[in-house]
Design a protein around this motif. Structure first.
Motif, PDB file in Angstrom:
ATOM      1  N   HIS A   1      32.914 -38.819 -14.903  1.00  0.00           N
ATOM      2  CA  HIS A   1      34.004 -39.597 -14.312  1.00  0.00           C
ATOM      3  C   HIS A   1      33.771 -41.094 -14.511  1.00  0.00           C
ATOM      4  O   HIS A   1      34.715 -41.860 -14.742  1.00  0.00           O
ATOM      5  CB  HIS A   1      34.111 -39.308 -12.814  1.00  0.00           C
ATOM      6  CG  HIS A   1      34.733 -37.988 -12.493  1.00  0.00           C
ATOM      7  ND1 HIS A   1      34.730 -37.454 -11.234  1.00  0.00           N
ATOM      8  CD2 HIS A   1      35.372 -37.095 -13.284  1.00  0.00           C
ATOM      9  CE1 HIS A   1      35.349 -36.293 -11.240  1.00  0.00           C
ATOM     10  NE2 HIS A   1      35.747 -36.042 -12.478  1.00  0.00           N
ATOM     11  N   GLY A   2      32.531 -41.517 -14.408  1.00  0.00           N
ATOM     12  CA  GLY A   2      32.205 -42.933 -14.506  1.00  0.00           C
ATOM     13  C   GLY A   2      32.319 -43.488 -15.915  1.00  0.00           C
ATOM     14  O   GLY A   2      32.162 -44.706 -16.102  1.00  0.00           O
ATOM     15  N   HIS A   3      32.607 -42.605 -16.883  1.00  0.00           N
ATOM     16  CA  HIS A   3      32.742 -43.047 -18.276  1.00  0.00           C
ATOM     17  C   HIS A   3      33.960 -42.392 -18.924  1.00  0.00           C
ATOM     18  O   HIS A   3      34.013 -42.258 -20.147  1.00  0.00           O
ATOM     19  CB  HIS A   3      31.476 -42.689 -19.058  1.00  0.00           C
ATOM     20  CG  HIS A   3      30.210 -43.218 -18.435  1.00  0.00           C
ATOM     21  ND1 HIS A   3      29.768 -44.509 -18.627  1.00  0.00           N
ATOM     22  CD2 HIS A   3      29.322 -42.628 -17.590  1.00  0.00           C
ATOM     23  CE1 HIS A   3      28.648 -44.697 -17.941  1.00  0.00           C
ATOM     24  NE2 HIS A   3      28.356 -43.582 -17.311  1.00  0.00           N
ATOM     25  N   ALA A   4      34.931 -42.027 -18.109  1.00  0.00           N
ATOM     26  CA  ALA A   4      36.040 -41.203 -18.601  1.00  0.00           C
ATOM     27  C   ALA A   4      36.854 -41.874 -19.703  1.00  0.00           C
ATOM     28  O   ALA A   4      37.279 -41.219 -20.654  1.00  0.00           O
ATOM     29  CB  ALA A   4      36.952 -40.820 -17.436  1.00  0.00           C
ATOM     30  N   LEU A   5      37.076 -43.171 -19.586  1.00  0.00           N
ATOM     31  CA  LEU A   5      37.903 -43.843 -20.589  1.00  0.00           C
ATOM     32  C   LEU A   5      37.181 -43.960 -21.931  1.00  0.00           C
ATOM     33  O   LEU A   5      37.815 -44.042 -22.988  1.00  0.00           O
ATOM     34  CB  LEU A   5      38.326 -45.226 -20.094  1.00  0.00           C
ATOM     35  CG  LEU A   5      39.392 -45.938 -20.944  1.00  0.00           C
ATOM     36  CD1 LEU A   5      40.678 -45.125 -21.020  1.00  0.00           C
ATOM     37  CD2 LEU A   5      39.676 -47.335 -20.407  1.00  0.00           C
ATOM     38  N   ASP A   6      35.844 -43.936 -21.897  1.00  0.00           N
ATOM     39  CA  ASP A   6      35.080 -44.038 -23.143  1.00  0.00           C
ATOM     40  C   ASP A   6      35.423 -42.898 -24.099  1.00  0.00           C
ATOM     41  O   ASP A   6      35.371 -43.070 -25.318  1.00  0.00           O
ATOM     42  CB  ASP A   6      33.581 -44.014 -22.848  1.00  0.00           C
ATOM     43  CG  ASP A   6      33.123 -45.237 -22.068  1.00  0.00           C
ATOM     44  OD1 ASP A   6      33.872 -46.243 -22.060  1.00  0.00           O
ATOM     45  OD2 ASP A   6      32.043 -45.180 -21.458  1.00  0.00           O
ATOM     46  N   SER A   7      35.771 -41.729 -23.548  1.00  0.00           N
ATOM     47  CA  SER A   7      36.081 -40.587 -24.406  1.00  0.00           C
ATOM     48  C   SER A   7      37.398 -40.772 -25.142  1.00  0.00           C
ATOM     49  O   SER A   7      37.698 -40.037 -26.086  1.00  0.00           O
ATOM     50  CB  SER A   7      36.136 -39.298 -23.576  1.00  0.00           C
ATOM     51  OG  SER A   7      37.196 -39.337 -22.635  1.00  0.00           O
ATOM     52  N   LEU A   8      38.196 -41.767 -24.718  1.00  0.00           N
ATOM     53  CA  LEU A   8      39.435 -42.093 -25.431  1.00  0.00           C
ATOM     54  C   LEU A   8      39.247 -43.289 -26.357  1.00  0.00           C
ATOM     55  O   LEU A   8      39.787 -43.317 -27.461  1.00  0.00           O
ATOM     56  CB  LEU A   8      40.558 -42.399 -24.436  1.00  0.00           C
ATOM     57  CG  LEU A   8      40.949 -41.288 -23.463  1.00  0.00           C
ATOM     58  CD1 LEU A   8      42.117 -41.746 -22.588  1.00  0.00           C
ATOM     59  CD2 LEU A   8      41.319 -40.008 -24.197  1.00  0.00           C
ATOM     60  N   THR A   9      38.483 -44.280 -25.918  1.00  0.00           N
ATOM     61  CA  THR A   9      38.264 -45.452 -26.766  1.00  0.00           C
ATOM     62  C   THR A   9      37.319 -45.132 -27.921  1.00  0.00           C
ATOM     63  O   THR A   9      37.465 -45.666 -29.025  1.00  0.00           O
ATOM     64  CB  THR A   9      37.705 -46.625 -25.950  1.00  0.00           C
ATOM     65  OG1 THR A   9      36.497 -46.215 -25.306  1.00  0.00           O
ATOM     66  CG2 THR A   9      38.701 -47.084 -24.902  1.00  0.00           C
ATOM     67  N   HIS A  10      36.345 -44.251 -27.672  1.00  0.00           N
ATOM     68  CA  HIS A  10      35.385 -43.845 -28.703  1.00  0.00           C
ATOM     69  C   HIS A  10      35.214 -42.329 -28.639  1.00  0.00           C
ATOM     70  O   HIS A  10      34.151 -41.840 -28.244  1.00  0.00           O
ATOM     71  CB  HIS A  10      34.038 -44.548 -28.501  1.00  0.00           C
ATOM     72  CG  HIS A  10      34.131 -46.035 -28.463  1.00  0.00           C
ATOM     73  ND1 HIS A  10      34.399 -46.788 -29.580  1.00  0.00           N
ATOM     74  CD2 HIS A  10      34.023 -46.908 -27.429  1.00  0.00           C
ATOM     75  CE1 HIS A  10      34.436 -48.065 -29.257  1.00  0.00           C
ATOM     76  NE2 HIS A  10      34.211 -48.173 -27.952  1.00  0.00           N
TER      77      HIS A  10
END
Length: 529
Positions: free
Chosen positions: A397-406
């Protein structure tokens, strides 16, 4: 060319259609074994989009996947193969949330599946029953345009309309689907046209491998009722089919195909009322296509379902064999089909268009939260909840957006400008409607404090609670306690909240018995210290 009526008495009456096993229960955006009714949903990442019922058994959700069955076992070389698709409903690719290996569908795999048939030396005619998008607005328009381009790259010969396609603006539809003179158009419909009947053909005559195939498409009665635009010309399906048949009959084709965007029942009824078609491809039926093509009672026709969300293609082999002229297999678009670079480029172009348009250009406008509160970001919680914050930072959850940006898979196609993706990867969005709330995430530069699945994604906007704890406005203890209670999420209610993003599409395993307890252990926090 053989006379159609003579052929019908011989070959069609002797149909022997071979079904085949497929992978058990992979949903378009995750592992799922259910045949519950549904027509797909609003867009990738929505529980409403899944098309399956919430009552699907836990056993189905956790059932191990079957081994990949070999394709076309015992098939001799067909004279011609029909590739049958439809009901994409916005699922241009699996979302990737549970790993692409565990998911089915997508244009990149569909392209490869067709190419592999051609590499066998088969001549392939691709047909689609329609409904490329779900919802309406600028993003679905871009998605329809991109999909139409992809289908043309795959050399589709006939494409029907679905009711959701026809909710898009008439100008966009005409620009994409209208007959272009000598180059023509693969789009076809017997009983629907946009603005002018002359812009879209009512039938297609396809010549391939020395055979002649007559194709038309139709929207069913209930599908027509969903179309309210006065710019769409409509006609009752049976009436239109009787008219079109007069033209088809003159062509003396070897095979007649009806693309029916109608319920299973109405598709079969139309085949009985206009009993001239050999194959009926229907958008009706369960979430997955049947294993076998089925005879339509009272006719010599067979019916093939496309299923939902573009998870499968159907392959119909035509053989110069009077004892077994047709064979059929449903083919799950699973990880056995490598990504086609041509379609990956198209997906990248789609995401680039979303980035260029921005939220405002896509018509995505923030809406008020149900109560008058603002999102303040997870950093605002550290002073009082430092232990919980530390736990959160270590979770996915604490890195959820990273899976979209990278993204780890298909890394050449970042998706952090796609509302249908970011709605479950940031703070302050309605995850089922793909709309931000006022004060919610708008972009990494505009709102750098709101990426990832933060505290407020589950507990709600914390502005009043944080202000009270900081003593702003000299709140009473009663007010402080009130605002604390407002953001408290009892564990007994948490599962329902989690399912707003952990839905059947993105996280089907979450719905198995006992799954919530296993998931909770990965993010457990809130213990008194």
């Amino acid at each position: 060319m053989r006379n159609h009526h003579h052929r019908r008495a011989g070959t069609t009456a002797a149909l022997l259609l071979l079904g085949s096993m497929s992978l058990g229960g992979l949903g378009c955006n995750g592992r799922q074994a259910t045949d519950a009714a549904g027509s797909g949903g609003t867009a990738p990442g929505s529980s409403a989009a899944s098309g399956e019922q919430p009552g699907a058994s836990a056993a189905a959700a956790t059932a191990p996947r079957a081994e990949q069955e070999p394709l076309f076992v015992g098939w001799p070389q067909p004279a011609l193969a029909l590739l049958i698709t439809g009901q994409q409903s916005g699922y241009i690719e699996p979302c990737g949330c549970t790993g692409l290996t565990n998911q089915k569908g997508g244009l990149v795999r569909r392209y490869t599946s067709k190419r592999q048939l051609e590499e066998r030396g088969w001549e392939v005619v691709a047909l689609d029953v329609g409904n490329q998008v779900r919802r309406f607005g600028r993003q679905p328009e871009i998605k329809f345009q991109m999909t139409a381009e992809g289908l043309k790259k795959m050399k589709y010969r006939a494409i029907g309309f679905g009711p959701d396609d026809l909710r898009l603006s008439s100008g966009e539809l005409i620009a994409i689907t209208a007959d272009e003179g000598e180059s023509g158009t693969p789009f076809v419909c017997a009983n629907v046209a946009i603005l002018d009947r002359s812009l879209t053909p009512r039938l297609q005559i396809i010549e391939a491998a020395g055979k002649k195939i007559g194709v038309t498409a139709v929207l069913g009665t209930s599908e027509l009722a969903k179309i309210t635009s006065d710019e769409i010309i409509k006609q009752p399906p049976e009436e239109a089919l009787r008219e079109v048949w007069q033209e088809l009959d003159k062509q003396s084709c070897d095979l007649y195909v009806l693309l029916a965007h109608a319920s299973l029942q109405e598709s079969e009824e139309l085949a009985r009322k206009v009993p001239h078609f050999d194959v009926v491809v229907t958008a009706g039926g369960a979430g997955e296509p049947t294993y076998e093509a089925e005879k339509i009672a009272g006719t010599s026709a067979v019916i093939v379902q496309v299923g939902t969300k573009g998870m499968y293609v159907g392959v119909i082999g035509l053989f110069d064999d009077p004892n077994q002229p047709l064979r059929y297999q449903r083919v799950p678009l699973d990880a056995r089909f490598p990504d086609a670079p041509e379609m990956l480029q198209l997906l990248a172009s789609y995401q680039d268009q979303l980035k260029a348009a921005g939220l405002e250009g896509l018509g995505v406008k923030p809406i008020p939260y149900p109560i008058d509160r603002q999102f303040v970001g997870s950093e605002a919680c550290i002073d009082c909840h430092d232990g919980d914050y530390a736990i959160w930072k270590k979770t996915s959850h604490g890195h959820a957006l990273d899976s979209l940006t990278h993204p780890g898979e298909r890394s050449e196609v970042p998706r952090h400008f796609d509302p249908e993706c970011i709605s479950c990867h940031v703070v302050g969005w309605n995850p089922q409607k793909y709309i931000p709330y006022i004060s919610g995430y708008l972009g990494l530069k505009q709102t750098p404090h709101l990426p990832h699945v933060g505290c407020e994604s589950c507990h709600g906007p914390g502005s009043a609670h944080v202000a009270a704890e900081n003593g702003e406005g000299n709140p009473t203890q009663e007010a402080i306690d009130w605002y604390r209670e407002e953001v408290r999420l009892p564990l007994a209610e948490a599962e329902k909240k989690c399912m707003e993003c952990h839905d059947y599409d993105n996280s089907p395993d979450f719905h198995a018995e006992g799954a919530f307890d296993r998931y909770w252990k990965k993010v457990e926090h809130g213990k008194k210290r």
